[in-house]
Design an enzyme around this catalytic site. Structure first.
Site, mmCIF file in Angstrom:
data_model
loop_
_atom_site.group_PDB
_atom_site.id
_atom_site.type_symbol
_atom_site.label_atom_id
_atom_site.label_comp_id
_atom_site.label_asym_id
_atom_site.label_seq_id
_atom_site.Cartn_x
_atom_site.Cartn_y
_atom_site.Cartn_z
ATOM 1 N N HIS A 201 -1.802 11.600 6.353
ATOM 2 C CA HIS A 201 -2.687 11.416 7.508
ATOM 3 C C HIS A 201 -2.084 10.476 8.528
ATOM 4 O O HIS A 201 -1.237 9.641 8.192
ATOM 5 C CB HIS A 201 -4.050 10.888 7.065
ATOM 6 C CG HIS A 201 -3.988 9.513 6.468
ATOM 7 N ND1 HIS A 201 -3.572 9.282 5.170
ATOM 8 C CD2 HIS A 201 -4.271 8.296 6.989
ATOM 9 C CE1 HIS A 201 -3.608 7.994 4.931
ATOM 10 N NE2 HIS A 201 -4.023 7.363 6.024
ATOM 11 N N HIS B 96 1.575 7.055 13.279
ATOM 12 C CA HIS B 96 2.630 7.516 12.368
ATOM 13 C C HIS B 96 1.965 8.166 11.167
ATOM 14 O O HIS B 96 0.745 8.064 10.999
ATOM 15 C CB HIS B 96 3.455 6.310 11.891
ATOM 16 C CG HIS B 96 2.639 5.411 11.025
ATOM 17 N ND1 HIS B 96 1.791 4.442 11.547
ATOM 18 C CD2 HIS B 96 2.453 5.369 9.680
ATOM 19 C CE1 HIS B 96 1.146 3.850 10.568
ATOM 20 N NE2 HIS B 96 1.524 4.388 9.412
HETATM 21 P P1 2AM Z 1 -3.620 3.725 6.567
HETATM 22 O O1 2AM Z 1 -3.212 4.070 7.960
HETATM 23 O O2 2AM Z 1 -4.346 4.810 5.863
HETATM 24 O O3 2AM Z 1 -4.332 2.399 6.499
HETATM 25 C C1 2AM Z 1 1.054 0.597 7.370
HETATM 26 O O4 2AM Z 1 0.056 -0.292 7.022
HETATM 27 C C2 2AM Z 1 0.814 1.936 6.764
HETATM 28 O O5 2AM Z 1 0.754 1.824 5.348
HETATM 29 C C3 2AM Z 1 -0.483 2.607 7.187
HETATM 30 O O6 2AM Z 1 -0.229 3.966 7.432
HETATM 31 C C4 2AM Z 1 -1.406 2.437 6.020
HETATM 32 O O7 2AM Z 1 -2.249 3.524 5.771
HETATM 33 C C5 2AM Z 1 -0.451 2.360 4.870
HETATM 34 N N1 2AM Z 1 -1.010 1.497 3.847
HETATM 35 C C6 2AM Z 1 -1.384 0.213 3.984
HETATM 36 N N2 2AM Z 1 -1.831 -0.277 2.813
HETATM 37 C C7 2AM Z 1 -1.736 0.724 1.918
HETATM 38 C C8 2AM Z 1 -2.032 0.852 0.534
HETATM 39 N N3 2AM Z 1 -2.480 -0.175 -0.182
HETATM 40 N N4 2AM Z 1 -1.813 2.048 -0.036
HETATM 41 C C9 2AM Z 1 -1.352 3.091 0.665
HETATM 42 N N5 2AM Z 1 -1.039 3.024 1.974
HETATM 43 C C10 2AM Z 1 -1.226 1.857 2.589
#
Ligand code: 2AM
Length: 175
Positions: free
Chosen positions: A124, A42
């Site tokens: 991303h 996603h």
């Molecule tokens: P990531 O894929 O770059 O880890 C579910 O966890 C979604 O939320 C993921 O797409 C994750 O990004 C994002 N996510 C998790 N922790 C986060 C944070 N502290 N700040 C921003 N995005 C976050």
């Protein structure tokens, strides 16, 4: 108080998820990192963190009022962030509609206590996690196009070693 770990995101169509999983298998060795499950691929718009039912409801009401046209997204870039250990797909040029939607959702989240951190938004799709060693990225030239017509709110749960995302709500962008 019961909370849920929530985030706003763009879903990828199942066919694209499958295509990306195959491309990942063809382009990254298994030791590069832990592959994100196909159904979990996603693009996050705004991460909310652990949120109360009341805050979730408020943010959903605000999301339902968003009126913005849909947009086309080109997934044509890849990168590696060694510190969080993430290998990702993204866009060489993020469409304005994507940046506007994320910016609005992030501002609404921040106003309701969901801190948005200091890192700028970098749209991303995470492909691999725990990718902390150097990773050879495939040469540019790959390209998948996505028509974005909706955005969604997901809850993230972790049980028996698996992360699952459940869609709680979905809102249309205008044609
Ligand atoms: P990531 O894929 O770059 O880890 C579910 O966890 C979604 O939320 C993921 O797409 C994750 O990004 C994002 N996510 C998790 N922790 C986060 C944070 N502290 N700040 C921003 N995005 C976050």
């Amino acid at each position: 108080m019961t909370t849920q770990r929530l985030f706003f995101a763009l879903e990828l169509p199942t066919a694209l998820q499958q295509t990306l999983v195959q491309w990942r298998a063809d382009n990254f060795p298994s030791e590069a990192g832990k592959p994100v499950a196909a159904a979990n691929l996603h693009l996050t718009l705004a991460f909310l963190g652990e949120v109360s039912a009341a805050t979730s409801q408020t943010l959903q009401q605000l999301a339902a009022r968003i009126q913005q046209p849909g947009f086309t997204l080109d997934l044509d870039d890849a990168g590696h962030w060694p510190r969080p250990g993430v290998v990702w797909l993204g866009c060489q040029r993020a469409p304005r509609g994507l940046l506007q939607l994320a910016s609005l959702l992030r501002a609404q989240a921040a106003r309701h206590g969901c801190a948005q951190g200091t890192q700028p938004f970098h749209p991303h799709v995470t492909l691999l996690r725990h990718a902390t060693s150097p990773v050879a990225l495939p040469p540019r030239g790959f390209h998948w196009q996505l028509q974005v017509t909706h955005f969604s709110l997901f809850a993230s749960t972790y049980a028996q070693g698996r992360t699952r995302y459940k869609r709680l709500a979905r809102w249309p962008l205008s044609p």
